[in-house]
Design an enzyme around this catalytic site. Structure first.
Site, PDB file in Angstrom:
ATOM      1  N   SER A   1       0.875  -1.178   0.000  1.00  0.00           N
ATOM      2  CA  SER A   1       0.000   0.000   0.000  1.00  0.00           C
ATOM      3  C   SER A   1       0.907   1.223   0.000  1.00  0.00           C
ATOM      4  O   SER A   1       2.090   1.110   0.347  1.00  0.00           O
ATOM      5  CB  SER A   1      -0.842  -0.031   1.282  1.00  0.00           C
TER       6      SER A   1
ATOM      7  N   TYR B   1      -1.959  -1.187  10.269  1.00  0.00           N
ATOM      8  CA  TYR B   1      -2.070  -1.450   8.824  1.00  0.00           C
ATOM      9  C   TYR B   1      -0.800  -0.984   8.112  1.00  0.00           C
ATOM     10  O   TYR B   1      -0.182  -1.738   7.353  1.00  0.00           O
ATOM     11  CB  TYR B   1      -3.302  -0.728   8.259  1.00  0.00           C
TER      12      TYR B   1
HETATM   13  P1  NAP Z   1     -11.547  -6.035   0.931  1.00  0.00           P
HETATM   14  O1  NAP Z   1     -12.552  -5.800  -0.135  1.00  0.00           O
HETATM   15  O2  NAP Z   1     -11.852  -5.660   2.341  1.00  0.00           O
HETATM   16  O3  NAP Z   1     -11.107  -7.557   0.844  1.00  0.00           O
HETATM   17  C1  NAP Z   1     -10.216  -8.085   1.783  1.00  0.00           C
HETATM   18  C2  NAP Z   1     -10.223  -9.599   1.648  1.00  0.00           C
HETATM   19  O4  NAP Z   1      -9.390 -10.136   2.698  1.00  0.00           O
HETATM   20  C3  NAP Z   1     -11.608 -10.196   1.839  1.00  0.00           C
HETATM   21  O5  NAP Z   1     -11.799 -11.250   0.918  1.00  0.00           O
HETATM   22  C4  NAP Z   1     -11.559 -10.712   3.269  1.00  0.00           C
HETATM   23  O6  NAP Z   1     -12.400 -11.817   3.502  1.00  0.00           O
HETATM   24  C5  NAP Z   1     -10.111 -11.142   3.382  1.00  0.00           C
HETATM   25  N1  NAP Z   1      -9.755 -11.234   4.794  1.00  0.00           N
HETATM   26  C6  NAP Z   1      -9.774 -10.247   5.720  1.00  0.00           C
HETATM   27  N2  NAP Z   1      -9.466 -10.745   6.927  1.00  0.00           N
HETATM   28  C7  NAP Z   1      -9.252 -12.071   6.752  1.00  0.00           C
HETATM   29  C8  NAP Z   1      -8.930 -13.139   7.636  1.00  0.00           C
HETATM   30  N3  NAP Z   1      -8.792 -12.942   8.961  1.00  0.00           N
HETATM   31  N4  NAP Z   1      -8.797 -14.382   7.134  1.00  0.00           N
HETATM   32  C9  NAP Z   1      -8.967 -14.609   5.812  1.00  0.00           C
HETATM   33  N5  NAP Z   1      -9.290 -13.648   4.919  1.00  0.00           N
HETATM   34  C10 NAP Z   1      -9.434 -12.390   5.409  1.00  0.00           C
HETATM   35  O7  NAP Z   1     -10.184  -5.262   0.623  1.00  0.00           O
HETATM   36  P2  NAP Z   1      -9.433  -4.927  -0.759  1.00  0.00           P
HETATM   37  O8  NAP Z   1      -9.497  -3.464  -0.914  1.00  0.00           O
HETATM   38  O9  NAP Z   1      -9.879  -5.825  -1.842  1.00  0.00           O
HETATM   39  O10 NAP Z   1      -7.934  -5.268  -0.306  1.00  0.00           O
HETATM   40  C11 NAP Z   1      -7.164  -6.309  -0.894  1.00  0.00           C
HETATM   41  C12 NAP Z   1      -5.701  -6.020  -0.603  1.00  0.00           C
HETATM   42  O11 NAP Z   1      -5.309  -4.807  -1.257  1.00  0.00           O
HETATM   43  C13 NAP Z   1      -5.386  -5.826   0.879  1.00  0.00           C
HETATM   44  O12 NAP Z   1      -4.150  -6.416   1.195  1.00  0.00           O
HETATM   45  C14 NAP Z   1      -5.299  -4.319   1.025  1.00  0.00           C
HETATM   46  O13 NAP Z   1      -4.484  -3.928   2.096  1.00  0.00           O
HETATM   47  C15 NAP Z   1      -4.701  -3.937  -0.319  1.00  0.00           C
HETATM   48  N6  NAP Z   1      -4.931  -2.554  -0.745  1.00  0.00           N
HETATM   49  C16 NAP Z   1      -6.168  -2.118  -1.116  1.00  0.00           C
HETATM   50  C17 NAP Z   1      -6.337  -0.799  -1.561  1.00  0.00           C
HETATM   51  C18 NAP Z   1      -7.690  -0.269  -1.978  1.00  0.00           C
HETATM   52  O14 NAP Z   1      -7.797   0.923  -2.311  1.00  0.00           O
HETATM   53  N7  NAP Z   1      -8.740  -1.074  -2.011  1.00  0.00           N
HETATM   54  C19 NAP Z   1      -5.246   0.058  -1.618  1.00  0.00           C
HETATM   55  C20 NAP Z   1      -3.979  -0.400  -1.241  1.00  0.00           C
HETATM   56  C21 NAP Z   1      -3.843  -1.716  -0.816  1.00  0.00           C
HETATM   57  P3  NAP Z   1     -13.936 -11.587   3.958  1.00  0.00           P
HETATM   58  O15 NAP Z   1     -14.594 -10.872   2.819  1.00  0.00           O
HETATM   59  O16 NAP Z   1     -14.433 -12.960   4.156  1.00  0.00           O
HETATM   60  O17 NAP Z   1     -13.875 -10.761   5.186  1.00  0.00           O
END
Ligand code: NAP
Length: 246
Positions: free
Chosen positions: A153, A166
């Site tokens: 990130s 985070y």
């Molecule tokens: P998201 O929609 O919240 O998805 C997160 C995923 O991680 C979900 O499938 C969730 O499962 C899973 N997860 C969370 N806690 C878990 C646990 N204890 N055990 C197993 N699975 C777990 O987030 P996202 O935005 O797609 O993020 C994906 C990645 O990109 C992350 O690493 C995040 O830090 C990174 N990121 C995102 C952004 C952004 O703008 N979106 C920017 C920079 C980095 P459940 O749905 O079952 O809870």
């Protein structure tokens, strides 16, 4: 590589594990990898979400995926060993891991950061990717050209106020990714890189930026070219990098 145009069949015969495959970026990645021929192992916390992605991949006529429900906040080395055994007995090989699962934790000053939340975020965002990688390295080493992708990130490159565990976990992922790339560079065919997705329209983004118009940021499907590039053979030799998906 954000304009990379993945040829159809790019990932044919590859088995790739995607964590956090039930929602957000992980869901889009699992579907994109499958659409390019990969057999995807869908790992995540909520079974119903994983089943939905499974059905979507099947309905698309892509290779039948596999489902692995796992909660990274409580899983330990034994669960990851079992996961490796299952992949080995079901598929006989593994060619990639996308470490994508993550949680935000609290956005609050370090002075008052809740220690239990700190530990949980560290387990999910930093400890689980390490332990899962440790368990799966023997399988990855057998692949002629394996790829490990971690998810960072902008706050993993430059920590900002109030981003708490985070940001610290993502700083750790950057270090872990570089160190592993270095350790494997001369001794294996495994490349190791980080992707920073950038602002992407997901549940996590909405909770981090409640005042933002969701329509102003990219959708998960828009950022898939870099994921496909790093998982496919066109990125052979690329290792130790931290790349932006947009
Ligand atoms: P998201 O929609 O919240 O998805 C997160 C995923 O991680 C979900 O499938 C969730 O499962 C899973 N997860 C969370 N806690 C878990 C646990 N204890 N055990 C197993 N699975 C777990 O987030 P996202 O935005 O797609 O993020 C994906 C990645 O990109 C992350 O690493 C995040 O830090 C990174 N990121 C995102 C952004 C952004 O703008 N979106 C920017 C920079 C980095 P459940 O749905 O079952 O809870």
């Amino acid at each position: 590589m954000n304009n990379y145009e993945a040829p159809p069949g790019l990932l044919a015969d590859r088995v790739i594990l995607v964590t956090g495959a039930g929602d957000g970026i992980g869901r889009a990645a699992a579907k994109a990898l499958a659409a390019h021929g990969a057999t995807v192992v869908l790992a995540g916390r909520t079974l119903a979400k994983l089943e939905k992605v499974y059905d979507e991949i099947e309905a698309n006529g892509d290779p039948q995926p596999a489902l692995v429900p796992v909660d990274f906040s409580i899983a330990g080395p034994e669960e990851y060993r079992q996961l490796a055994d299952t992949i080995e007995s079901e598929f006989g090989h593994l060619d990639g891991i996308l470490h994508n699962a993550g949680m935000l934790g609290d956005i609050t000053p370090l002075e008052m950061y809740d220690p239990d939340t700190w530990d949980t975020v560290m387990k999910v965002n930093l400890r689980a990717p390490l332990l899962l990688t440790q368990a799966l390295l023997p399988l990855l080493k057998q692949s002629p050209d394996a790829s490990i992708v971690f998810t960072t990130s902008s706050v993993g490159r430059r920590a900002r106020a109030f981003w708490g565990a985070y940001a610290v976990s993502k700083c750790g992922i950057e270090g872990l990714s570089r160190m592993l790339a270095d350790e494997l560079m001369n001794t294996s065919n495994i490349r190791v890189n980080c992707i920073n997705p950038g602002a992407t329209r997901t549940t996590m983004r909405a909770s981090a930026y409640p005042g933002e118009d969701p329509a102003s940021v990219k959708q998960p499907d828009d950022i898939m070219p870099l994921y496909l590039y790093l998982m496919g053979p066109d990125s052979l030799g690329v290792t130790g990098q931290s790349l932006d998906a947009q």
